[in-house]
Design a protein around this motif. Structure first.
Motif, PDB file in Angstrom:
ATOM      1  N   ASN A 181     -17.314 -79.134 -11.702  1.00  0.00           N
ATOM      2  CA  ASN A 181     -16.711 -78.858 -13.013  1.00  0.00           C
ATOM      3  C   ASN A 181     -15.323 -79.467 -13.131  1.00  0.00           C
ATOM      4  OD1 ASN A 181     -18.841 -77.421 -14.076  1.00  0.00           O
ATOM      5  ND2 ASN A 181     -18.156 -75.491 -13.188  1.00  0.00           N
ATOM      6  N   ASP A 182     -14.517 -79.270 -12.056  1.00  0.00           N
ATOM      7  CA  ASP A 182     -13.154 -79.802 -12.077  1.00  0.00           C
ATOM      8  C   ASP A 182     -13.179 -81.325 -12.157  1.00  0.00           C
ATOM      9  OD1 ASP A 182     -11.968 -77.376 -12.064  1.00  0.00           O
ATOM     10  OD2 ASP A 182     -11.553 -77.328  -9.912  1.00  0.00           O
ATOM     11  N   ASP A 201     -13.966 -82.448 -15.565  1.00  0.00           N
ATOM     12  CA  ASP A 201     -12.769 -82.326 -16.401  1.00  0.00           C
ATOM     13  C   ASP A 201     -11.825 -83.501 -16.152  1.00  0.00           C
ATOM     14  OD1 ASP A 201     -13.167 -80.194 -18.008  1.00  0.00           O
ATOM     15  OD2 ASP A 201     -12.255 -78.726 -16.656  1.00  0.00           O
ATOM     16  N   ALA A 202     -11.623 -83.791 -14.855  1.00  0.00           N
ATOM     17  CA  ALA A 202     -10.698 -84.867 -14.501  1.00  0.00           C
ATOM     18  C   ALA A 202     -11.207 -86.214 -15.018  1.00  0.00           C
ATOM     19  CB  ALA A 202     -10.509 -84.905 -12.983  1.00  0.00           C
ATOM     20  N   LYS A 236     -13.239 -86.694 -17.534  1.00  0.00           N
ATOM     21  CA  LYS A 236     -13.093 -86.705 -18.994  1.00  0.00           C
ATOM     22  C   LYS A 236     -11.666 -87.113 -19.347  1.00  0.00           C
ATOM     23  CE  LYS A 236     -15.123 -82.736 -20.516  1.00  0.00           C
ATOM     24  NZ  LYS A 236     -15.074 -81.549 -21.336  1.00  0.00           N
ATOM     25  N   SER A 237     -10.722 -86.482 -18.605  1.00  0.00           N
ATOM     26  CA  SER A 237      -9.309 -86.742 -18.859  1.00  0.00           C
ATOM     27  C   SER A 237      -8.996 -88.220 -18.667  1.00  0.00           C
ATOM     28  CB  SER A 237      -8.477 -85.866 -17.914  1.00  0.00           C
ATOM     29  OG  SER A 237      -7.201 -86.381 -17.763  1.00  0.00           O
ATOM     30  N   ARG A 285      -5.034 -83.234 -26.094  1.00  0.00           N
ATOM     31  CA  ARG A 285      -5.320 -84.409 -25.275  1.00  0.00           C
ATOM     32  C   ARG A 285      -6.287 -85.346 -26.007  1.00  0.00           C
ATOM     33  NH1 ARG A 285      -7.574 -83.619 -19.210  1.00  0.00           N
ATOM     34  NH2 ARG A 285      -9.411 -82.951 -20.360  1.00  0.00           N
ATOM     35  N   MET A 310      -4.515 -83.144 -15.677  1.00  0.00           N
ATOM     36  CA  MET A 310      -4.936 -81.975 -14.919  1.00  0.00           C
ATOM     37  C   MET A 310      -4.710 -82.214 -13.436  1.00  0.00           C
ATOM     38  SD  MET A 310      -8.684 -80.336 -14.613  1.00  0.00           S
ATOM     39  CE  MET A 310      -8.984 -80.885 -12.953  1.00  0.00           C
TER      40      MET A 310
END
Lengths: 97, 337
Positions: free
Chosen positions: A78-79, A82-83, A85-86, B95, B103
């Motif tokens: 999941n993290d 997220d990363a 995606k970022s 964002r 993050m």
């Protein structure tokens, strides 16, 4: 957020240690504790917060039981998503600029 | 573990209706994952308290950091903070609109972005890492909060709470003395289901004996003095402030801001923040969940419009610690909703 994971120190370089979490190795900052190679430590958001004895590291946490391992893997995925995606968004923004 | 389940039943038989509270999202997670509520006698009510840092962060702080990001200030923070709904938008929404928000999985990663403001969150377990960043000159917007002031607030406002399961990893940093000031029965507890069942038994014993002691039931990790280096680093770089908690309001000396004003984003960017308006969603009952007054499924938004995929309130955000998100994952009741 207060999740902390036990692991074994296999290498120390200044404030950084390589920690073995039942086969997975990652670095952790050890500036908040006094410790040596071979010690078991409890790590929270990349920082060791306490030294624990080997027996309680194994007994208390069974280092990772199967259910917790799956949960932890899910969290990492999941993290990572997220990363990613970022990063994907950041690269789009950069292209726009 | 069966031995302690039996002992809990024995002690509980001599107690009236008794409300006890856990104040760590990690404990809420273990309780729900392993169905610990189901093994407790009917007269023992175990409720989740203000133990999830994301959930207790004031709406105003989310809105302020969204505003900084929209004004072009780079932000670094932990993943959970990205999805907390603000009045207008979350950090994740900002964002998407092009704000520079990174993050990080570890505070140390924030050192890679020395010009960014680190949005620091968490209780004493997580605060030393922010102190580490301040020591290295990273600018911080702090929503760090401390235990046990909110517990004192709750005991004074809800006399039904007879004792606490104390957060084991917060106590790893603070040590034991700090909890004595509450003068109610408490047991410092680990995170495995068998540890939790044993600690609940010990807490019920203290309550039965009307003994306002603090028992350290996690001695393999929690030392009486705590983590001395971490405490020294925190007191060098952070100072106590009156802090606003979602659901609880302002509690004196319950938060921490940077000592060095040059590193305090609230001070440095006060001009950018002076017109930020915050408004909480009136239908969201996070505040009552945090106070242990209602269970998550009693909120009309729970599992209907408010889900982990589209959280309406802060308690639905953190998969590991938010009471609503945890109940959503593990509770049969939520499946029926």
């Amino acid at each position: 957020m207060c999740l902390a994971i036990p692991g074994k120190i296999v290498e120390i370089d200044g404030e950084e240690a390589v920690v073995d979490y039942d086969g997975i190795r990652k670095s952790a900052n050890i500036s908040l504790i006094d410790c040596n190679v071979g010690d078991y430590i409890l790590v929270h958001v990349g920082f060791a917060i306490q030294v624990v004895d080997e027996e309680s590291a194994h007994r208390t946490y069974s280092l990772f039981d199967e259910a917790d391992r799956r949960l932890a893997e899910e969290e990492v995925v999941n993290d990572k998503q997220d990363a990613e995606k970022s990063e994907a968004r950041d690269s789009v923004v950069e292209k726009d600029e | 573990m069966n031995e302690f389940i039996r002992k809990i039943k024995d002690v509980a038989s001599s107690l009236p209706e008794t409300k006890i509270m856990e104040v760590c999202g990690g404990h809420t997670h273990t309780i729900m994952k392993y169905g610990i509520h189901d093994i407790l006698p009917d007269n023992i009510k175990l409720v989740a308290g203000p133990g999830c840092p994301v959930c207790v962060t004031a709406q105003k702080d989310i809105d302020n950091v969204v505003e900084l990001a929209r004004q072009g200030i780079g932000i670094t923070t932990y993943g959970d903070m990205l999805h907390v709904p603000g009045t207008e938008m979350s950090l994740d929404d900002a964002r998407s609109l092009g704000a520079d928000i990174k993050m990080v999985l570890s505070a140390e990663e924030a050192l890679r972005y020395p010009k960014h403001v680190f949005f620091g969150i968490g209780f004493e377990t997580t605060t030393p890492m922010t102190a580490f960043l301040l020591k290295r000159g990273i600018r911080v917007y702090s929503t760090h909060k401390v235990m046990p002031p909110p517990m004192k607030f709750l005991v004074e406002s809800d006399s039904a709470i007879r004792g606490f399961i104390d957060p084991g990893h917060v106590a790893t940093i603070t040590g034991i003395d700090i909890w004595n000031s509450l003068r109610v029965p408490q047991v410092i507890c680990g995170f495995k289901p068998d540890q939790m069942v044993r600690s609940i038994y010990k807490l019920l014993e203290l309550i039965r004996d009307d003994d306002p002691s603090v028992v350290n039931d996690y001695p393999e990790v929690v030392r009486p003095e705590g983590n001395v280096k971490a405490k020294a680093l925190m007191s060098e770089t952070l100072r106590p402030i009156d802090s606003e908690w979602r659901g609880l309001g302002v509690i004196s000396d319950s938060g921490l801001d940077p000592v060095d004003k040059e590193l305090d984003a609230k001070v440095v960017y006060s001009d950018l923040l002076k017109d930020v308006k915050s408004k909480e969603n009136p239908a969201c009952r996070c505040g009552e969940v945090i106070k242990g007054l209602i269970e998550p499924y009693e909120c009309p938004l729970f599992a209907t419009v408010c889900t982990p995929e589209k959280p309406q309130g802060a308690c639905m955000v953190s998969r590991n610690e938010g009471a609503c998100a945890i109940y959503y994952q593990f509770s049969e009741r939520s499946k029926g909703a």
